[in-house]
Design a protein around this motif. Structure first.
Motif, PDB file in Angstrom:
ATOM      1  N   THR A   1       0.957  -1.290   0.055  1.00  0.00           N
ATOM      2  CA  THR A   1       0.146   0.087  -0.093  1.00  0.00           C
ATOM      3  C   THR A   1       0.853   1.239  -0.011  1.00  0.00           C
ATOM      4  OG1 THR A   1      -0.342  -0.250   2.496  1.00  0.00           O
ATOM      5  CG2 THR A   1      -1.950  -0.966   0.963  1.00  0.00           C
ATOM      6  N   MET A   2       1.968   1.212   0.737  1.00  0.00           N
ATOM      7  CA  MET A   2       2.776   2.441   0.603  1.00  0.00           C
ATOM      8  C   MET A   2       3.330   2.697  -0.475  1.00  0.00           C
ATOM      9  SD  MET A   2       5.204   2.447   4.143  1.00  0.00           S
ATOM     10  CE  MET A   2       6.023   0.585   3.647  1.00  0.00           C
ATOM     11  N   VAL A   3       3.834   1.662  -1.560  1.00  0.00           N
ATOM     12  CA  VAL A   3       4.386   1.576  -2.879  1.00  0.00           C
ATOM     13  C   VAL A   3       3.383   2.151  -3.830  1.00  0.00           C
ATOM     14  CG1 VAL A   3       5.052   0.465  -4.776  1.00  0.00           C
ATOM     15  CG2 VAL A   3       5.962  -0.113  -2.422  1.00  0.00           C
ATOM     16  N   LEU A   4       1.920   1.840  -3.610  1.00  0.00           N
ATOM     17  CA  LEU A   4       0.805   2.066  -4.360  1.00  0.00           C
ATOM     18  C   LEU A   4       0.691   3.390  -4.012  1.00  0.00           C
ATOM     19  CD1 LEU A   4      -1.690  -1.016  -4.009  1.00  0.00           C
ATOM     20  CD2 LEU A   4      -0.165  -0.321  -6.139  1.00  0.00           C
ATOM     21  N   ASP A   5       0.601   3.964  -2.907  1.00  0.00           N
ATOM     22  CA  ASP A   5       0.510   5.374  -2.622  1.00  0.00           C
ATOM     23  C   ASP A   5       1.455   6.213  -3.381  1.00  0.00           C
ATOM     24  OD1 ASP A   5      -1.967   5.180  -1.147  1.00  0.00           O
ATOM     25  OD2 ASP A   5      -0.789   4.968   0.671  1.00  0.00           O
ATOM     26  N   ALA A   6       2.714   5.719  -3.500  1.00  0.00           N
ATOM     27  CA  ALA A   6       3.842   6.405  -3.983  1.00  0.00           C
ATOM     28  C   ALA A   6       3.904   6.669  -5.488  1.00  0.00           C
ATOM     29  CB  ALA A   6       5.159   5.808  -3.799  1.00  0.00           C
ATOM     30  N   ILE A   7       3.172   5.675  -6.268  1.00  0.00           N
ATOM     31  CA  ILE A   7       3.015   5.554  -7.734  1.00  0.00           C
ATOM     32  C   ILE A   7       1.608   5.876  -8.063  1.00  0.00           C
ATOM     33  CG2 ILE A   7       4.976   3.919  -7.970  1.00  0.00           C
ATOM     34  CD1 ILE A   7       2.503   1.772  -8.506  1.00  0.00           C
ATOM     35  N   ASN A   8       1.124   6.687  -7.224  1.00  0.00           N
ATOM     36  CA  ASN A   8      -0.270   7.444  -7.435  1.00  0.00           C
ATOM     37  C   ASN A   8      -1.331   6.237  -7.825  1.00  0.00           C
ATOM     38  OD1 ASN A   8       0.294  10.165  -7.076  1.00  0.00           O
ATOM     39  ND2 ASN A   8       1.512  10.243  -9.342  1.00  0.00           N
ATOM     40  N   GLN A   9      -1.164   5.262  -6.993  1.00  0.00           N
ATOM     41  CA  GLN A   9      -2.452   4.229  -7.368  1.00  0.00           C
ATOM     42  C   GLN A   9      -3.144   4.084  -6.097  1.00  0.00           C
ATOM     43  OE1 GLN A   9      -3.066   2.496 -10.021  1.00  0.00           O
ATOM     44  NE2 GLN A   9      -1.610   3.467 -11.108  1.00  0.00           N
ATOM     45  N   ARG A  10      -3.544   5.268  -5.438  1.00  0.00           N
ATOM     46  CA  ARG A  10      -4.289   5.374  -4.152  1.00  0.00           C
ATOM     47  C   ARG A  10      -5.344   4.598  -4.042  1.00  0.00           C
ATOM     48  NH1 ARG A  10      -1.716  10.061  -5.292  1.00  0.00           N
ATOM     49  NH2 ARG A  10      -0.035  10.625  -3.862  1.00  0.00           N
ATOM     50  N   ASP A  11      -6.253   4.565  -5.025  1.00  0.00           N
ATOM     51  CA  ASP A  11      -7.659   3.817  -5.234  1.00  0.00           C
ATOM     52  C   ASP A  11      -7.356   2.296  -4.637  1.00  0.00           C
ATOM     53  OD1 ASP A  11      -9.039   6.191  -5.432  1.00  0.00           O
ATOM     54  OD2 ASP A  11      -9.168   5.730  -7.672  1.00  0.00           O
ATOM     55  N   ARG A  12      -6.347   1.710  -5.536  1.00  0.00           N
ATOM     56  CA  ARG A  12      -6.014   0.440  -5.239  1.00  0.00           C
ATOM     57  C   ARG A  12      -5.432   0.162  -3.954  1.00  0.00           C
ATOM     58  NH1 ARG A  12      -3.652   0.118 -10.993  1.00  0.00           N
ATOM     59  NH2 ARG A  12      -5.454  -1.142 -12.263  1.00  0.00           N
ATOM     60  N   ALA A  13      -4.597   1.081  -3.412  1.00  0.00           N
ATOM     61  CA  ALA A  13      -4.166   0.803  -2.130  1.00  0.00           C
ATOM     62  C   ALA A  13      -5.235   0.938  -1.115  1.00  0.00           C
ATOM     63  CB  ALA A  13      -3.015   2.049  -1.711  1.00  0.00           C
ATOM     64  N   GLU A  14      -6.288   1.940  -1.131  1.00  0.00           N
ATOM     65  CA  GLU A  14      -7.249   1.797  -0.355  1.00  0.00           C
ATOM     66  C   GLU A  14      -8.207   0.698  -0.234  1.00  0.00           C
ATOM     67  OE1 GLU A  14      -9.371   3.079   2.913  1.00  0.00           O
ATOM     68  OE2 GLU A  14      -7.618   3.753   2.189  1.00  0.00           O
ATOM     69  N   ARG A  15      -8.459   0.172  -1.707  1.00  0.00           N
ATOM     70  CA  ARG A  15      -9.130  -1.282  -1.734  1.00  0.00           C
ATOM     71  C   ARG A  15      -8.338  -2.272  -0.903  1.00  0.00           C
ATOM     72  NH1 ARG A  15     -10.398   0.665  -6.656  1.00  0.00           N
ATOM     73  NH2 ARG A  15      -8.891  -0.360  -7.885  1.00  0.00           N
ATOM     74  N   LEU A  16      -7.045  -2.311  -1.284  1.00  0.00           N
ATOM     75  CA  LEU A  16      -6.211  -3.322  -0.540  1.00  0.00           C
ATOM     76  C   LEU A  16      -6.565  -3.422   1.136  1.00  0.00           C
ATOM     77  CD1 LEU A  16      -4.431  -5.984  -0.576  1.00  0.00           C
ATOM     78  CD2 LEU A  16      -2.459  -4.394  -0.782  1.00  0.00           C
ATOM     79  N   ARG A  17      -6.486  -2.134   1.722  1.00  0.00           N
ATOM     80  CA  ARG A  17      -6.427  -1.886   2.960  1.00  0.00           C
ATOM     81  C   ARG A  17      -7.755  -2.389   3.621  1.00  0.00           C
ATOM     82  NH1 ARG A  17      -4.316   3.396   1.598  1.00  0.00           N
ATOM     83  NH2 ARG A  17      -2.054   3.535   1.870  1.00  0.00           N
ATOM     84  N   ARG A  18      -8.795  -1.934   2.770  1.00  0.00           N
ATOM     85  CA  ARG A  18     -10.166  -2.264   3.232  1.00  0.00           C
ATOM     86  C   ARG A  18     -10.387  -3.792   3.146  1.00  0.00           C
ATOM     87  NH1 ARG A  18     -13.739   2.356   0.252  1.00  0.00           N
ATOM     88  NH2 ARG A  18     -13.363   4.148   1.487  1.00  0.00           N
ATOM     89  N   ALA A  19      -9.854  -4.515   2.089  1.00  0.00           N
ATOM     90  CA  ALA A  19     -10.168  -5.692   1.919  1.00  0.00           C
ATOM     91  C   ALA A  19      -9.253  -6.651   3.059  1.00  0.00           C
ATOM     92  CB  ALA A  19      -9.598  -6.385   0.581  1.00  0.00           C
TER      93      ALA A  19
END
Length: 93
Positions: free
Chosen positions: A69-87
């Motif tokens: 999720t840190m890497v996804l946030d860093a590469i502007n994939q915040r929606d994917r990061a948030e979905r992974l966190r929630r799941a």
């Protein structure tokens, strides 16, 4: 299962996004207690399945999700990061 959520997230990255993910993965600042990154040579040819296994074996399931999720946030994939966190949070309840 955390592993399945992690795998689904990585499988849904486009080729260019996966390349950027792997590049940023070796640069991300790790928390105390995690002193090393997954070696770049292991990442180069890894597909989503292999990358999932590398992350989990290197960091353990929970921190692998955190790093992802840190890497996804860093590469502007915040929606994917948030979905992974929630799941993964929902899977723990």
């Amino acid at each position: 299962m955390i592993k399945n959520h992690l795998l689904d997230t990585l499988k849904n990255l486009l080729e260019a996004e996966m390349k950027e993910f792997k590049s940023k993965l070796t640069d991300i600042k790790l928390e105390k207690g995690y002193h090393s990154h997954v070696p770049r040579c292991d990442l180069e040819k890894a597909d989503a399945v292999e990358l999932t296994e590398l992350l989990i074996s290197h960091y353990g399931e929970h921190y692998a999700v955190r790093v992802t999720t840190m890497v996804l946030d860093a590469i502007n994939q915040r929606d994917r990061a948030e979905r992974l966190r929630r799941a993964t949070v929902a899977g723990q309840e």
